[in-house]
Scaffold this motif. Structure first.
Motif, mmCIF file in Angstrom:
data_model
loop_
_atom_site.group_PDB
_atom_site.id
_atom_site.type_symbol
_atom_site.label_atom_id
_atom_site.label_comp_id
_atom_site.label_asym_id
_atom_site.label_seq_id
_atom_site.Cartn_x
_atom_site.Cartn_y
_atom_site.Cartn_z
ATOM 1 N N ILE A 69 -43.743 17.302 -48.708
ATOM 2 C CA ILE A 69 -42.545 18.153 -48.653
ATOM 3 C C ILE A 69 -42.725 19.369 -49.564
ATOM 4 O O ILE A 69 -42.367 20.499 -49.192
ATOM 5 C CB ILE A 69 -41.303 17.340 -49.048
ATOM 6 C CG1 ILE A 69 -41.026 16.245 -48.012
ATOM 7 C CG2 ILE A 69 -40.091 18.256 -49.203
ATOM 8 C CD1 ILE A 69 -39.807 15.410 -48.319
ATOM 9 N N VAL A 70 -43.272 19.149 -50.747
ATOM 10 C CA VAL A 70 -43.508 20.267 -51.669
ATOM 11 C C VAL A 70 -44.495 21.260 -51.066
ATOM 12 O O VAL A 70 -44.291 22.478 -51.117
ATOM 13 C CB VAL A 70 -44.019 19.737 -53.022
ATOM 14 C CG1 VAL A 70 -44.283 20.890 -53.983
ATOM 15 C CG2 VAL A 70 -43.025 18.762 -53.630
ATOM 16 N N VAL A 71 -45.571 20.731 -50.476
ATOM 17 C CA VAL A 71 -46.579 21.604 -49.862
ATOM 18 C C VAL A 71 -45.984 22.344 -48.674
ATOM 19 O O VAL A 71 -46.236 23.551 -48.471
ATOM 20 C CB VAL A 71 -47.806 20.777 -49.435
ATOM 21 C CG1 VAL A 71 -48.778 21.619 -48.621
ATOM 22 C CG2 VAL A 71 -48.509 20.209 -50.662
ATOM 23 N N LEU A 72 -45.172 21.670 -47.874
ATOM 24 C CA LEU A 72 -44.560 22.313 -46.712
ATOM 25 C C LEU A 72 -43.632 23.447 -47.131
ATOM 26 O O LEU A 72 -43.660 24.541 -46.545
ATOM 27 C CB LEU A 72 -43.790 21.273 -45.889
ATOM 28 C CG LEU A 72 -43.036 21.798 -44.659
ATOM 29 C CD1 LEU A 72 -44.005 22.430 -43.673
ATOM 30 C CD2 LEU A 72 -42.238 20.682 -43.998
ATOM 31 N N GLN A 73 -42.810 23.217 -48.138
ATOM 32 C CA GLN A 73 -41.917 24.266 -48.610
ATOM 33 C C GLN A 73 -42.703 25.450 -49.178
ATOM 34 O O GLN A 73 -42.330 26.615 -48.955
ATOM 35 C CB GLN A 73 -40.967 23.703 -49.658
ATOM 36 C CG GLN A 73 -39.936 22.728 -49.094
ATOM 37 C CD GLN A 73 -39.047 22.137 -50.165
ATOM 38 O OE1 GLN A 73 -39.356 22.197 -51.361
ATOM 39 N NE2 GLN A 73 -37.928 21.551 -49.748
ATOM 40 N N ALA A 74 -43.787 25.171 -49.891
ATOM 41 C CA ALA A 74 -44.616 26.255 -50.419
ATOM 42 C C ALA A 74 -45.272 27.038 -49.278
ATOM 43 O O ALA A 74 -45.360 28.273 -49.329
ATOM 44 C CB ALA A 74 -45.678 25.690 -51.355
ATOM 45 N N VAL A 213 -54.098 34.761 -52.679
ATOM 46 C CA VAL A 213 -54.712 35.390 -53.858
ATOM 47 C C VAL A 213 -53.679 36.218 -54.616
ATOM 48 O O VAL A 213 -53.672 36.241 -55.859
ATOM 49 C CB VAL A 213 -55.903 36.262 -53.425
ATOM 50 C CG1 VAL A 213 -56.474 37.027 -54.618
ATOM 51 C CG2 VAL A 213 -56.989 35.402 -52.798
ATOM 52 N N GLY A 214 -52.793 36.889 -53.886
ATOM 53 C CA GLY A 214 -51.752 37.669 -54.549
ATOM 54 C C GLY A 214 -50.800 36.804 -55.356
ATOM 55 O O GLY A 214 -50.411 37.177 -56.471
ATOM 56 N N GLU A 215 -50.439 35.645 -54.824
ATOM 57 C CA GLU A 215 -49.564 34.740 -55.577
ATOM 58 C C GLU A 215 -50.252 34.221 -56.829
ATOM 59 O O GLU A 215 -49.628 34.090 -57.887
ATOM 60 C CB GLU A 215 -49.153 33.572 -54.675
ATOM 61 C CG GLU A 215 -48.191 33.950 -53.567
ATOM 62 C CD GLU A 215 -47.949 32.802 -52.607
ATOM 63 O OE1 GLU A 215 -47.071 32.937 -51.742
ATOM 64 O OE2 GLU A 215 -48.654 31.768 -52.713
ATOM 65 N N ILE A 216 -51.558 33.945 -56.706
ATOM 66 C CA ILE A 216 -52.293 33.467 -57.872
ATOM 67 C C ILE A 216 -52.413 34.565 -58.922
ATOM 68 O O ILE A 216 -52.229 34.330 -60.121
ATOM 69 C CB ILE A 216 -53.685 32.958 -57.443
ATOM 70 C CG1 ILE A 216 -53.540 31.698 -56.567
ATOM 71 C CG2 ILE A 216 -54.558 32.654 -58.655
ATOM 72 C CD1 ILE A 216 -54.857 31.210 -55.985
ATOM 73 N N ILE A 228 -51.457 25.767 -55.802
ATOM 74 C CA ILE A 228 -52.860 25.431 -56.025
ATOM 75 C C ILE A 228 -53.195 25.509 -57.512
ATOM 76 O O ILE A 228 -53.898 24.646 -58.053
ATOM 77 C CB ILE A 228 -53.761 26.375 -55.198
ATOM 78 C CG1 ILE A 228 -53.593 26.085 -53.703
ATOM 79 C CG2 ILE A 228 -55.219 26.233 -55.610
ATOM 80 C CD1 ILE A 228 -54.349 27.044 -52.811
ATOM 81 N N ILE A 229 -52.696 26.548 -58.189
ATOM 82 C CA ILE A 229 -52.945 26.685 -59.624
ATOM 83 C C ILE A 229 -52.306 25.533 -60.397
ATOM 84 O O ILE A 229 -52.915 24.954 -61.302
ATOM 85 C CB ILE A 229 -52.418 28.033 -60.130
ATOM 86 C CG1 ILE A 229 -53.238 29.172 -59.530
ATOM 87 C CG2 ILE A 229 -52.464 28.112 -61.647
ATOM 88 C CD1 ILE A 229 -54.679 29.167 -59.923
ATOM 89 N N VAL A 242 -55.021 18.279 -55.719
ATOM 90 C CA VAL A 242 -55.467 19.663 -55.532
ATOM 91 C C VAL A 242 -55.789 19.910 -54.068
ATOM 92 O O VAL A 242 -55.437 20.962 -53.505
ATOM 93 C CB VAL A 242 -56.699 19.947 -56.406
ATOM 94 C CG1 VAL A 242 -57.136 21.393 -56.264
ATOM 95 C CG2 VAL A 242 -56.397 19.615 -57.854
ATOM 96 N N TYR A 243 -56.421 18.952 -53.434
ATOM 97 C CA TYR A 243 -56.822 19.133 -52.043
ATOM 98 C C TYR A 243 -55.623 19.151 -51.104
ATOM 99 O O TYR A 243 -55.723 19.707 -50.002
ATOM 100 C CB TYR A 243 -57.797 18.026 -51.635
ATOM 101 C CG TYR A 243 -59.201 18.258 -52.138
ATOM 102 C CD1 TYR A 243 -60.114 18.993 -51.397
ATOM 103 C CD2 TYR A 243 -59.611 17.749 -53.366
ATOM 104 C CE1 TYR A 243 -61.396 19.218 -51.857
ATOM 105 C CE2 TYR A 243 -60.884 17.966 -53.835
ATOM 106 C CZ TYR A 243 -61.776 18.703 -53.082
ATOM 107 O OH TYR A 243 -63.048 18.933 -53.549
ATOM 108 N N THR A 244 -54.508 18.565 -51.487
ATOM 109 C CA THR A 244 -53.323 18.639 -50.628
ATOM 110 C C THR A 244 -52.826 20.077 -50.513
ATOM 111 O O THR A 244 -52.461 20.534 -49.423
ATOM 112 C CB THR A 244 -52.206 17.748 -51.185
ATOM 113 O OG1 THR A 244 -51.864 18.172 -52.522
ATOM 114 C CG2 THR A 244 -52.633 16.291 -51.222
ATOM 115 N N ALA A 245 -52.832 20.820 -51.629
ATOM 116 C CA ALA A 245 -52.420 22.221 -51.582
ATOM 117 C C ALA A 245 -53.428 23.063 -50.813
ATOM 118 O O ALA A 245 -53.053 23.959 -50.045
ATOM 119 C CB ALA A 245 -52.243 22.763 -53.003
#
Length: 279
Positions: A69-74, A213-216, A228-229, A242-245
């Motif tokens: 759910i967290v990954v989907l929202q992101a 990359v811009g978000e990072i 991911i960070i 980490v691999y889920t993101a």
């Protein structure tokens, strides 16, 4: 159906290579002449695929929401920024292609700089763009970076497509006393469609990369890049997280490319129908 089967076969091949390398690979990596040429095959560097899938279903934190759910929202947050950057980049790319096709001197003077622009590292560009964000929201900085990567394949591909009509076709339009605009609408744009849609797919994938990359680089919260960070900080204790993101970012790129393909099908089907009728 054939494309679906090929896609599933590609996923199965990737899974087989991943798990196969974990079986035969060295936990310290494959070293050749003192240089590591293949990654470590231990669970910390390369967790099992089923471990990653299992981690998607477990809570992000104790008592928290599931990771998927967290990954989907992101991904949805990043998808919105990607859509804005993709639209802006595609518009700029189309406009540049038409101008360069119309004026040869503009093509000769501008095209080298269009190509040269893609050599600028995004990590160096992101703080510069962020410094402009006085009157706009933080996500607009990320959208500009996504547009920066997206405009290049559209500009080059569309220019190649607009220049693709044969000389006889152009001479035929001139014999009808058709101006540049009518020639563009009736001849050059239909001829450019086979070049445009592959360029748009590349632009969509590039826009996703630019957004991540811009978000990072800018520290924009809420997107998959920032996730991911955040998950990378737990790589030693929870490597599958980490691999889920990363999986979410990869699927987002595939979805963007698939959306462009859905737009391509009706337009190209109509074009093929017109060609068959003409023949």
């Amino acid at each position: 159906m054939r494309r679906v089967l090929f896609a599933l076969a590609g996923v199965a091949l990737f899974a087989a290579l991943w798990e196969g390398y974990k079986v035969v690979g060295s936990p310290d990596g494959t070293v050749l002449f003192g240089v590591r040429v293949l990654p470590r095959a231990d669970d910390l560097s390369m967790p099992h695929l089923w471990t990653v899938l299992d981690r998607l279903g477990r809570p992000e934190l104790t008592g928290g929401r599931p990771v998927w759910i967290v990954v989907l929202q992101a991904c949805l947050f990043t998808a919105g920024i990607t859509a804005a950057g993709f639209a802006a980049g595609a518009f700029v790319g189309l406009l540049l292609a038409m101008v360069m096709q119309r004026f040869r001197i503009v093509e000769r003077g501008l095209l080298p700089y269009v190509i040269l622009s893609q050599t600028v590292p995004l990590v160096a560009l992101a703080p510069l763009v962020a410094g402009w964000s006085v009157l706009w929201a933080e996500w607009m900085t990320v959208a500009v970076i996504a547009a920066y990567l997206a405009f290049f394949p559209v500009a080059v591909g569309m220019l190649r497509g607009l220049q693709s009509p044969s000389a006889s076709g152009v001479e035929l339009m001139r014999s009808y006393a058709a101006g540049w605009w009518r020639t563009l609408a009736k001849l050059r744009l239909p001829a450019a469609l086979p070049y445009l849609f592959p360029a748009l797919r590349l632009a969509g994938a590039a826009a996703v990369v630019g957004a991540v990359v811009g978000e990072i680089s800018t520290g924009t919260r809420g997107g998959i890049g920032r996730l991911i960070i955040e998950y990378s900080r737990e790589a030693t204790s929870d490597p599958a997280k980490v691999y889920t993101a990363m999986l979410g970012a990869a699927l987002l790129g595939l979805l963007v490319a698939g959306a462009v393909s859905l737009l391509e099908r009706p337009l190209m089907r109509h074009r093929r129908h017109v060609e068959v009728v003409t023949l």
